[in-house]
Design a protein around this motif. Sequence first.
Motif, PDB file in Angstrom:
ATOM      1  N   ILE A 112       0.805  -1.031  -0.009  1.00 20.82           N
ATOM      2  CA  ILE A 112       0.154  -0.047   0.007  1.00 20.82           C
ATOM      3  C   ILE A 112       0.747   1.234   0.022  1.00 20.82           C
ATOM      4  CG2 ILE A 112      -1.588   1.311   1.264  1.00 20.82           C
ATOM      5  CD1 ILE A 112      -2.857  -1.353   2.073  1.00 20.82           C
ATOM      6  N   LEU A 113       0.589   2.191  -0.877  1.00 19.42           N
ATOM      7  CA  LEU A 113       1.602   3.283  -0.959  1.00 19.42           C
ATOM      8  C   LEU A 113       1.422   4.359  -0.107  1.00 19.42           C
ATOM      9  CD1 LEU A 113       0.953   3.764  -4.910  1.00 19.42           C
ATOM     10  CD2 LEU A 113       2.906   2.492  -3.953  1.00 19.42           C
ATOM     11  N   LEU A 114       2.392   5.036  -0.025  1.00 17.37           N
ATOM     12  CA  LEU A 114       2.696   6.058   1.082  1.00 17.37           C
ATOM     13  C   LEU A 114       1.576   7.024   1.188  1.00 17.37           C
ATOM     14  CD1 LEU A 114       4.471   6.975   3.458  1.00 17.37           C
ATOM     15  CD2 LEU A 114       5.518   8.277   1.813  1.00 17.37           C
ATOM     16  N   TYR A 146      -8.394   5.157  -1.646  1.00 15.85           N
ATOM     17  CA  TYR A 146      -8.089   3.504  -1.609  1.00 15.85           C
ATOM     18  C   TYR A 146      -9.324   2.813  -1.429  1.00 15.85           C
ATOM     19  CZ  TYR A 146      -6.552  -1.180   0.173  1.00 15.85           C
ATOM     20  OH  TYR A 146      -6.301  -2.288   0.271  1.00 15.85           O
ATOM     21  N   THR A 147      -9.346   1.885  -1.814  1.00 16.61           N
ATOM     22  CA  THR A 147     -10.686   0.469  -1.683  1.00 16.61           C
ATOM     23  C   THR A 147     -10.190  -0.619  -1.980  1.00 16.61           C
ATOM     24  OG1 THR A 147     -13.047   0.318  -1.607  1.00 16.61           O
ATOM     25  CG2 THR A 147     -12.030   0.771  -3.900  1.00 16.61           C
ATOM     26  N   ASN A 148     -10.876  -1.513  -1.355  1.00 19.54           N
ATOM     27  CA  ASN A 148     -10.962  -3.080  -1.879  1.00 19.54           C
ATOM     28  C   ASN A 148     -12.016  -3.254  -2.728  1.00 19.54           C
ATOM     29  OD1 ASN A 148      -8.802  -3.604   0.003  1.00 19.54           O
ATOM     30  ND2 ASN A 148     -10.091  -3.600   1.519  1.00 19.54           N
ATOM     31  N   GLY A 149     -11.744  -3.488  -4.088  1.00 15.14           N
ATOM     32  CA  GLY A 149     -12.961  -3.433  -5.006  1.00 15.14           C
ATOM     33  C   GLY A 149     -13.604  -4.815  -4.888  1.00 15.14           C
ATOM     34  N   MET A 207      18.475  -3.103   7.116  1.00 13.42           N
ATOM     35  CA  MET A 207      18.629  -3.307   5.834  1.00 13.42           C
ATOM     36  C   MET A 207      16.988  -2.845   5.099  1.00 13.42           C
ATOM     37  SD  MET A 207      17.603  -5.134   2.802  1.00 13.42           S
ATOM     38  CE  MET A 207      17.497  -7.026   3.467  1.00 13.42           C
ATOM     39  N   VAL A 208      16.153  -3.622   5.444  1.00  9.97           N
ATOM     40  CA  VAL A 208      14.713  -3.273   4.862  1.00  9.97           C
ATOM     41  C   VAL A 208      14.304  -1.866   5.099  1.00  9.97           C
ATOM     42  CG1 VAL A 208      13.986  -5.683   4.889  1.00  9.97           C
ATOM     43  CG2 VAL A 208      13.501  -4.281   6.751  1.00  9.97           C
ATOM     44  N   LYS A 209      14.532  -1.314   6.513  1.00 13.01           N
ATOM     45  CA  LYS A 209      14.098   0.052   6.770  1.00 13.01           C
ATOM     46  C   LYS A 209      14.728   0.980   5.747  1.00 13.01           C
ATOM     47  CE  LYS A 209      13.717   1.794  10.826  1.00 13.01           C
ATOM     48  NZ  LYS A 209      13.736   2.509  12.054  1.00 13.01           N
ATOM     49  N   GLU A 210      16.115   0.780   5.561  1.00 14.79           N
ATOM     50  CA  GLU A 210      16.747   1.686   4.563  1.00 14.79           C
ATOM     51  C   GLU A 210      16.545   1.311   3.166  1.00 14.79           C
ATOM     52  OE1 GLU A 210      21.636   2.908   3.571  1.00 14.79           O
ATOM     53  OE2 GLU A 210      20.854   1.547   5.525  1.00 14.79           O
ATOM     54  N   ARG A 211      16.747   0.324   2.786  1.00  9.92           N
ATOM     55  CA  ARG A 211      16.635  -0.180   1.185  1.00  9.92           C
ATOM     56  C   ARG A 211      15.266  -0.198   0.611  1.00  9.92           C
ATOM     57  NH1 ARG A 211      21.248  -2.502  -1.435  1.00  9.92           N
ATOM     58  NH2 ARG A 211      23.117  -2.900  -0.309  1.00  9.92           N
ATOM     59  N   TYR A 212      14.236  -0.368   1.571  1.00  7.31           N
ATOM     60  CA  TYR A 212      12.870  -0.732   1.360  1.00  7.31           C
ATOM     61  C   TYR A 212      11.834   0.205   2.001  1.00  7.31           C
ATOM     62  CZ  TYR A 212      15.262  -4.313  -1.376  1.00  7.31           C
ATOM     63  OH  TYR A 212      16.171  -4.883  -2.129  1.00  7.31           O
ATOM     64  N   SER A 213      12.135   1.539   2.156  1.00  2.00           N
ATOM     65  CA  SER A 213      11.278   2.362   2.918  1.00  2.00           C
ATOM     66  C   SER A 213      10.134   2.732   2.261  1.00  2.00           C
ATOM     67  CB  SER A 213      11.954   3.692   3.248  1.00  2.00           C
ATOM     68  OG  SER A 213      12.282   4.413   2.433  1.00  2.00           O
ATOM     69  N   LYS A 214       9.019   3.203   2.839  1.00  2.00           N
ATOM     70  CA  LYS A 214       7.705   3.592   2.089  1.00  2.00           C
ATOM     71  C   LYS A 214       8.159   4.914   1.349  1.00  2.00           C
ATOM     72  CE  LYS A 214       4.578   0.828   2.957  1.00  2.00           C
ATOM     73  NZ  LYS A 214       3.873   0.046   1.595  1.00  2.00           N
ATOM     74  N   ALA A 215       9.009   5.641   1.818  1.00  2.34           N
ATOM     75  CA  ALA A 215       9.429   6.614   1.040  1.00  2.34           C
ATOM     76  C   ALA A 215      10.110   6.665  -0.302  1.00  2.34           C
ATOM     77  CB  ALA A 215      10.140   7.879   1.984  1.00  2.34           C
ATOM     78  N   LEU A 216      10.822   5.700  -0.240  1.00  2.00           N
ATOM     79  CA  LEU A 216      11.729   5.223  -1.403  1.00  2.00           C
ATOM     80  C   LEU A 216      10.645   4.451  -2.520  1.00  2.00           C
ATOM     81  CD1 LEU A 216      15.291   3.898  -0.069  1.00  2.00           C
ATOM     82  CD2 LEU A 216      14.616   6.225  -1.430  1.00  2.00           C
ATOM     83  N   GLN A 217      10.011   3.756  -1.958  1.00  2.00           N
ATOM     84  CA  GLN A 217       8.460   2.866  -2.647  1.00  2.00           C
ATOM     85  C   GLN A 217       7.818   3.858  -3.431  1.00  2.00           C
ATOM     86  OE1 GLN A 217       5.474   1.180  -0.643  1.00  2.00           O
ATOM     87  NE2 GLN A 217       5.619  -0.732  -2.059  1.00  2.00           N
ATOM     88  N   TRP A 218       7.606   5.259  -2.817  1.00  2.00           N
ATOM     89  CA  TRP A 218       6.837   6.207  -3.370  1.00  2.00           C
ATOM     90  C   TRP A 218       7.489   6.925  -4.414  1.00  2.00           C
ATOM     91  CZ3 TRP A 218       2.521   7.370  -5.355  1.00  2.00           C
ATOM     92  CH2 TRP A 218       2.054   8.758  -5.228  1.00  2.00           C
ATOM     93  N   THR A 219       8.929   7.041  -4.165  1.00  2.00           N
ATOM     94  CA  THR A 219       9.438   7.979  -5.050  1.00  2.00           C
ATOM     95  C   THR A 219       9.837   7.163  -6.202  1.00  2.00           C
ATOM     96  OG1 THR A 219      10.887   8.799  -3.522  1.00  2.00           O
ATOM     97  CG2 THR A 219      11.969   8.819  -5.622  1.00  2.00           C
TER      98      THR A 219
END
Length: 355
Positions: A42-44, A55-58, A337-349
Amino acid sequence: MRLFQNNGLSRGFRAHRRETAYRNFAAGRAQFLDTRFTASHILLPVLTDSPDAFYTNGDDERLQLLWAKENNLRTDDLEQILLAQIEQHRTEVFYNLDPIRYSSKFVAKLPGCVKKSIAWRAAPSGNADLTEYGLVVCNFASILENWRQKGCNVASFFPAHDPVMDSYANGRAEELDVIFIGGYTRHHVKRSQAMRAAASAPGVRARFYLEDSRLTRLANALAPLPVLRSYRHPEDIRLIRADPVYGRDAYAAMAKSRMVFNGAIDMAGEDRGNMRCFETPGCGSVLLTDAGHYPEGFVDGETMLVYSSPEQIPELIGKLMKDEKLATSIAQAGHAMVKERYSKALQWTKFQELI
């Protein structure tokens, strides 16, 4: 960017939430988001309640019918409701996590305000047509290649670390040595073999939270019937089986175990990186998982521990049970590692770059 994210509920989660009452659409959506089910996807802007994000669950009939009633839409057709929501929201980017239900035929009906349509699909999915989507994304290279060969534009995109996991990681209280969370059917042959090996580790405190197939549930209840015998859990798995857990309940279970056992199924070939790979270190546990091609940052012996065959599993579990320093080191490195490399902010970017 006016973002609309649609999701779909798994059969198991739907049954788990069957008795939950929704006061209205907004409250029901908020209740769902608080469960953290599929939060890695789920995006930031949705999680931060941005006014530009919807957002919804269709496929959630109860939730969608509430929206229809509140907006004087006289239909119980879930597709029509979803289209009306998109139009009312004036969506510019439609991001769909349930593209088999809402495939190319649905995309062709999207209102003109939608400038970009993106589908997440991490499975080959037979003859499903997603070619009308502007982009098909997931984090498995071989599956993306399969969609590309079907005529889709594709791009790599990853799950992300849910910040809510941090509170579970910081409040860990190990009650078990190893757990498994996931599906079980007789067709998951390799996974079943690995699960039995994990269950056989000497002195292990184990629990497997299993979402069983319908026939497996029936076979366990009607064990004497020979026709169902192959669907039944093996005895060693049945002894440590527990009901499935989702979202926050899964986070809590991972935070109470030293390690989380993971086993891929065959659909992704040698590619690895299912949600459990991100959730386990996110909750501060050691990821014990099968060999394959992992995303950047997942390193055997540093941020996770890998087995190449079921025979190795009891030895590796025993090693982590005895060596608390090693287990803590891998768990902490994986979490960082996951906090740094796979953060929500980076996912949204990354998502914005795809747009």
